[in-house]
Design a protein around this motif. Sequence first.
Motif, mmCIF file in Angstrom:
data_model
loop_
_atom_site.group_PDB
_atom_site.id
_atom_site.type_symbol
_atom_site.label_atom_id
_atom_site.label_comp_id
_atom_site.label_asym_id
_atom_site.label_seq_id
_atom_site.Cartn_x
_atom_site.Cartn_y
_atom_site.Cartn_z
ATOM 1 N N ALA A 76 0.808 -1.228 0.000
ATOM 2 C CA ALA A 76 0.000 0.000 0.000
ATOM 3 C C ALA A 76 0.838 1.274 0.000
ATOM 4 O O ALA A 76 0.293 2.377 -0.085
ATOM 5 N N LEU A 77 2.173 1.167 0.060
ATOM 6 C CA LEU A 77 3.023 2.363 0.165
ATOM 7 C C LEU A 77 2.854 3.345 -1.002
ATOM 8 O O LEU A 77 2.738 4.557 -0.774
ATOM 9 N N PRO A 78 2.824 2.885 -2.277
ATOM 10 C CA PRO A 78 2.622 3.854 -3.363
ATOM 11 C C PRO A 78 1.280 4.589 -3.268
ATOM 12 O O PRO A 78 1.205 5.800 -3.512
ATOM 13 N N ALA A 79 0.208 3.867 -2.905
ATOM 14 C CA ALA A 79 -1.100 4.509 -2.749
ATOM 15 C C ALA A 79 -1.071 5.514 -1.605
ATOM 16 O O ALA A 79 -1.650 6.606 -1.702
ATOM 17 N N ALA A 80 -0.369 5.170 -0.523
ATOM 18 C CA ALA A 80 -0.234 6.089 0.616
ATOM 19 C C ALA A 80 0.511 7.353 0.198
ATOM 20 O O ALA A 80 0.161 8.464 0.620
ATOM 21 N N MET A 81 1.533 7.178 -0.633
ATOM 22 C CA MET A 81 2.298 8.334 -1.116
ATOM 23 C C MET A 81 1.428 9.222 -2.004
ATOM 24 O O MET A 81 1.501 10.456 -1.918
ATOM 25 N N ALA A 82 0.594 8.608 -2.827
ATOM 26 C CA ALA A 82 -0.314 9.381 -3.682
ATOM 27 C C ALA A 82 -1.245 10.247 -2.840
ATOM 28 O O ALA A 82 -1.459 11.436 -3.141
ATOM 29 N N ILE A 83 -1.784 9.658 -1.775
ATOM 30 C CA ILE A 83 -2.691 10.395 -0.885
ATOM 31 C C ILE A 83 -1.971 11.567 -0.222
ATOM 32 O O ILE A 83 -2.490 12.682 -0.137
ATOM 33 N N GLU A 84 -0.736 11.327 0.233
ATOM 34 C CA GLU A 84 0.008 12.380 0.931
ATOM 35 C C GLU A 84 0.403 13.515 -0.008
ATOM 36 O O GLU A 84 0.320 14.694 0.350
#
Length: 324
Positions: free
Chosen positions: A61-69
């Motif tokens: 989920a790290l790339p999706a988390a980065m997108a959100i941030e």
Amino acid sequence: MQSTAAYQEHFITYFAQQNINRQPANLYEPIEYILGLGGKRIRPVLTLMAAEVFDVSYQKALPAAMAIEVFHNFSLVHDDIMDDAPLRRGKATVHEKWDLNTGILSGDAMLILAYQYFENYEPAIFKTLAKLFSKTALEVCEGQQYDVDFENRDDVTIPEYLKMIEYKTAVLVAAALKMGAIVAETSDENANLIYEFGLNLGIAFQLQDDYLDCFGNPETFGKQVGGDIIENKKTYLYLKAMEFANPEEREELLHLYSIQPQDNAEKVASVKEIFVQTKAAEATQKAIENYTFKSFETLNQMQISEEKKMVLKVFGEKLMKRKV
């Protein structure tokens, strides 16, 4: 499941590995600056947490988390321009540190960068994430426009205000959780339920932000305390004060929200006093509590262990009691 602090560390480690130091420097340095200011990282933490709630490693989920941030910080850069805000997380805002044009262009680039992180996923997950992200991004813009429109209206209702903060703030919290669920490929029912959990938690979070903007400690809040009052924003505090006020208090509040004095300290102090006297401050704290508990009710319907429900509940309780 891990602690909130552990998820924050995982995200910070991943964030440090991202190469945002590109050319031209005047475009990317402001992006590095705003992302590097830190903050609570609540939204990416929720994405990582949601993935593990549904039995998939946070790493996926790290790339999706980065997108959100990245998207969240993009919205802050543009919000600060629209609000003419001098501080963000206790530091100069991007448009203050550089200039207006840099803030606009760097913000635009951040929106594109956010989308690029979904390219780390296979087509089916990419499509679902991008669809949710596009819907959420549009709602955030709609919420921001409602917020701007309300500044010139004296007839804003509480339901209208709650819809505004749902779009401006809560949908991004909800989407952060649902993205973790999408990455984990859980059922549609679970994904929708964790979205509802996040939506109510997000409304509570924004109401708490409104409260702290007025009554927070400047040393811990990180933004200009009283900024909403200075900008004449029709917050939940203001609307409740108007509802509860006697004729004299209502007249004084309307007057205070119609002026832009050179020294705002007296205006802020007078408005805060009215918020306390009318019990609008107390009503706002009660609303924060109600929306938090409403989010907890959604947890009971989710097909996850009691232990995982408790992790999400503890996170919500901490948000309700935050001071920053």
